[in-house]
Design a protein around this motif. Structure first.
Motif, PDB file in Angstrom:
ATOM      1  N   SER A   1       0.822  -1.204   0.000  1.00 14.71           N
ATOM      2  CA  SER A   1       0.000   0.000   0.000  1.00 14.71           C
ATOM      3  C   SER A   1       0.859   1.259   0.000  1.00 14.71           C
ATOM      4  CB  SER A   1      -0.920   0.003   1.229  1.00 14.71           C
ATOM      5  OG  SER A   1      -1.694   1.178   1.284  1.00 14.71           O
TER       6      SER A   1
ATOM      7  N   ILE B   1       2.425   1.825  -3.487  1.00 16.28           N
ATOM      8  CA  ILE B   1       1.445   2.290  -4.476  1.00 16.28           C
ATOM      9  C   ILE B   1       1.141   3.765  -4.269  1.00 16.28           C
ATOM     10  CG2 ILE B   1      -0.962   2.091  -5.222  1.00 16.28           C
ATOM     11  CD1 ILE B   1      -0.746  -0.925  -4.692  1.00 16.28           C
ATOM     12  N   GLN B   2       0.953   4.170  -3.019  1.00 15.52           N
ATOM     13  CA  GLN B   2       0.621   5.575  -2.755  1.00 15.52           C
ATOM     14  C   GLN B   2       1.825   6.487  -2.947  1.00 15.52           C
ATOM     15  OE1 GLN B   2      -2.315   6.150   0.672  1.00 15.52           O
ATOM     16  NE2 GLN B   2      -1.623   4.043   1.031  1.00 15.52           N
TER      17      GLN B   2
ATOM     18  N   CYS C   1      -6.166   1.410  -2.201  1.00  7.54           N
ATOM     19  CA  CYS C   1      -5.312   0.819  -1.175  1.00  7.54           C
ATOM     20  C   CYS C   1      -6.112   0.453   0.068  1.00  7.54           C
ATOM     21  CB  CYS C   1      -4.185   1.783  -0.816  1.00  7.54           C
ATOM     22  SG  CYS C   1      -2.942   1.943  -2.120  1.00  7.54           S
TER      23      CYS C   1
ATOM     24  N   VAL D   1      -6.075  -3.432  -0.937  1.00  8.78           N
ATOM     25  CA  VAL D   1      -4.695  -3.805  -0.626  1.00  8.78           C
ATOM     26  C   VAL D   1      -4.531  -4.119   0.857  1.00  8.78           C
ATOM     27  CG1 VAL D   1      -2.281  -3.094  -0.699  1.00  8.78           C
ATOM     28  CG2 VAL D   1      -3.837  -2.357  -2.519  1.00  8.78           C
ATOM     29  N   GLU D   2      -4.968  -3.225   1.719  1.00 15.47           N
ATOM     30  CA  GLU D   2      -4.680  -3.366   3.149  1.00 15.47           C
ATOM     31  C   GLU D   2      -5.523  -4.415   3.877  1.00 15.47           C
ATOM     32  OE1 GLU D   2      -5.034   0.646   4.464  1.00 15.47           O
ATOM     33  OE2 GLU D   2      -3.258   1.296   3.350  1.00 15.47           O
TER      34      GLU D   2
ATOM     35  N   HIS E   1      -0.413  -5.183  -7.314  1.00 17.23           N
ATOM     36  CA  HIS E   1       0.122  -5.552  -6.008  1.00 17.23           C
ATOM     37  C   HIS E   1       1.524  -6.172  -6.148  1.00 17.23           C
ATOM     38  CE1 HIS E   1      -4.263  -5.630  -5.823  1.00 17.23           C
ATOM     39  NE2 HIS E   1      -4.226  -5.492  -4.516  1.00 17.23           N
TER      40      HIS E   1
END
Length: 399
Positions: free
Chosen positions: A285, A288-289, A311, A315-316, A326
Motif C-alpha cells: 500500500s 502504491i501511494q 489501497c 490492498v490493506e 500488487h
C-alpha cells in the motif's frame, strides 16, 4: 490471488522496529505499551486514532453487557469499488519503463486524508481483518494449511487428469522445468503467503546475510514512507517487527535460529502468518501511494476508485486478492524479483503450446531518489517462482 491483468547496519543497535526481548513470541498490544509508554499524541491523526480506539472499546463493552453504549458516529464511507475486469498483463508489463515513478510527487497528494478509522485503530484493526474463527463455525472438512507440504509436480497432474487437455499438456511442459510445488490456502492471501514462505526459505537455504542487510534497509525506508503518508506507527509496527523477527531467525548462529521444519511450523501459525501478510500489505500500500502517478492509470483501469481508496479497499484488508499492481508494488518496494508461471487455458496455437510467464523485476526508477532503497541486479533471475491458476497462487520449485 484474484484477477491477474537496521537497522541500517546489521548487526548493530536494535532497530526501533524490532521486537523487544520481553515481547518475543506473539505480539501483545498492552505489553508493548507498557514496555514503551508513549506521550499523549496531539496531531489530528493521532486524535482520530484515540477517538476510534475509544469508540471500539465502548462497543466491546456494550457487547459484553456493560454500560456507556454511546459510540462514535461511523466515518463516511469511501466510494464503492467497481468490479475488476480481467487482467491486463501486457499493459502492466509494458509499464516498467514508463515515466511517473512518483519519486517527485507531492506528498500531500499521496497522503490518505483523513487516515482511515480502520488504520487508526491499531490492534482492533488487526482483529477486524485477521481475527479468530467464527465463534459458531459451520461443520466443514479439514482446512488446507496456510502453507502446505512440498509435493511432486505429479500431484498437480493427477488433479487435472480428467480436466482440460490444454491444462494437461501445460502441466507436462511445467514438469520439464519444475519438479515440485507447495500449496497455500486459498483465502485471499495466497500471493502474500507464497511470497513470504518462498523468500524466507530462500534465505534459510542460502544464509545470504548481505541480502538480509539489503532488505532491512528497504524495510526501514518503507516505514518512513508510511509515516510520510500520515500512517500512525503503532498501527503497523507489530507487523513490521514480526517479519524482521522471522527474517533474522532463519539466519543460523543464535539461540532463536530455526530450521526448515520450524519455518514451516511458524508459517502455519495464524498470528505469525497473518502478521507477516499484513506487513506485506502495508508495504504494498505504501509503495502504491508513494508512486501514485505511476500506478494511477492502472488502478483507474481496474476500478473507479482513487489510489487511496484502492489501497484502503483492495490492498490493506486481509483476504483481498492480489493483481499485477500488487505484485509490481511489492517487488519494487522490497527489491525482490518474482517470476509467475500462468497455468490457464489460454493458447493461440494448440499445436505449439507453451506456459506463459512474467518476471516482475524491480524497476530501476522505483527507487530513484531514495538512497536507502536498493534492488536486486536487473539481470538476476528471480529465485521466487509462483504458480498462478485463475484465482490462486502456489509455490513452484525448479529442477
Amino acid at each position: 490471488m484474484a484477477h491477474m491483468p537496521e537497522s541500517r547496519t546489521s548487526p548493530g543497535p536494535r532497530s526501533r522496529l524490532a521486537l523487544p526481548a520481553e515481547a518475543k513470541g506473539l505480539p501483545n498490544r498492552s505489553r508493548r505499551l507498557e514496555l514503551r509508554p508513549r506521550t499523549t499524541p496531539t496531531t489530528p491523526h493521532a486524535k482520530l486514532a484515540r477517538e476510534a480506539a475509544d469508540a471500539s472499546a465502548r462497543k466491546r463493552k456494550a457487547a459484553d453487557g456493560g454500560g456507556d453504549t454511546d459510540a462514535a458516529p461511523p466515518a463516511p464511507e469511501d466510494a464503492a469499488m467497481g468490479d475488476a475486469p480481467p487482467p491486463a498483463a501486457a499493459l502492466l508489463a509494458d509499464a516498467g519503463g514508463a515515466e511517473g515513478s512518483g519519486s517527485g510527487s507531492d506528498p500531500a497528494r499521496l497522503s490518505p486524508d483523513p487516515v482511515s478509522v480502520e488504520l487508526s485503530m491499531g490492534g482492533d484493526y488487526y482483529h477486524a481483518c485477521c481475527g479468530g474463527p467464527d465463534p459458531d463455525p459451520k461443520p466443514e472438512g479439514p482446512q488446507v494449511p496456510y502453507v502446505g507440504n512440498k509435493e511432486p509436480l505429479s500431484a498437480l497432474a493427477a488433479e487435472f487428469q480428467s480436466g482440460s487437455p490444454i491444462l494437461q499438456e501445460k502441466i507436462k511442459l511445467l514438469g520439464e522445468q519444475y519438479d515440485a510445488l507447495r500449496r497455500t490456502r486459498g483465502d485471499g492471501n495466497c500471493f502474500y503467503r507464497s511470497f513470504m514462505f518462498s523468500y524466507l526459505e530462500h534465505i534459510l537455504e542460502t544464509q545470504d546475510r548481505a541480502e538480509v542487510e539489503r532488505i532491512q534497509k528497504n524495510i526501514e525506508q518503507c516505514n518512513k514512507t508510511l509515516q510520510g503518508l500520515g500512517y500512525i506507527e503503532f498501527t503497523y509496527e507489530d507487523f513490521f517487527a514480526m517479519f524482521i523477527e522471522q527474517l533474522q531467525n532463519v539466519l543460523q548462529g543464535h539461540d532463536c535460529s530455526m530450521g526448515p521444519e520450524e519455518l514451516l511450523e511458524k508459517s502455519r501459525e495464524q498470528t505469525i502468518s497473518d502478521y507477516v501478510v499484513m506487513f506485506f500489505r502495508f508495504v504494498t500500500s505504501g509503495e502504491i501511494q508513494r508512486r501514485a502517478e505511476f500506478f494511477e492509470p492502472f488502478i483507474s483501469g481496474l476500478t473507479n476508485s482513487t489510489v487511496a481508496q484502492f489501497c484502503k479497499a483492495s490492498v490493506e484488508p486481509m483476504g483481498e486478492e492480489s493483481d499485477h499492481v500488487h505484485i509490481i508494488a511489492l517487488s519494487d518496494a522490497l527489491g525482490v524479483p518474482i517470476r509467475v508461471m500462468y497455468l490457464d487455458r489460454s493458447s493461440c496455437d494448440p499445436a505449439n503450446l507453451s506456459v506463459n510467464h512474467h518476471d516482475f523485476v524491480p524497476a530501476a526508477n522505483s527507487s530513484e531518489g531514495d538512497d536507502a532503497m536498493t534492488s536486486a541486479p536487473a539481470d538476476e533471475k528471480p529465485y521466487i517462482t509462483l504458480l498462478y491458476r485463475p484465482g490462486h497462487y502456489d509455490i513452484l520449485y525448479p529442477k
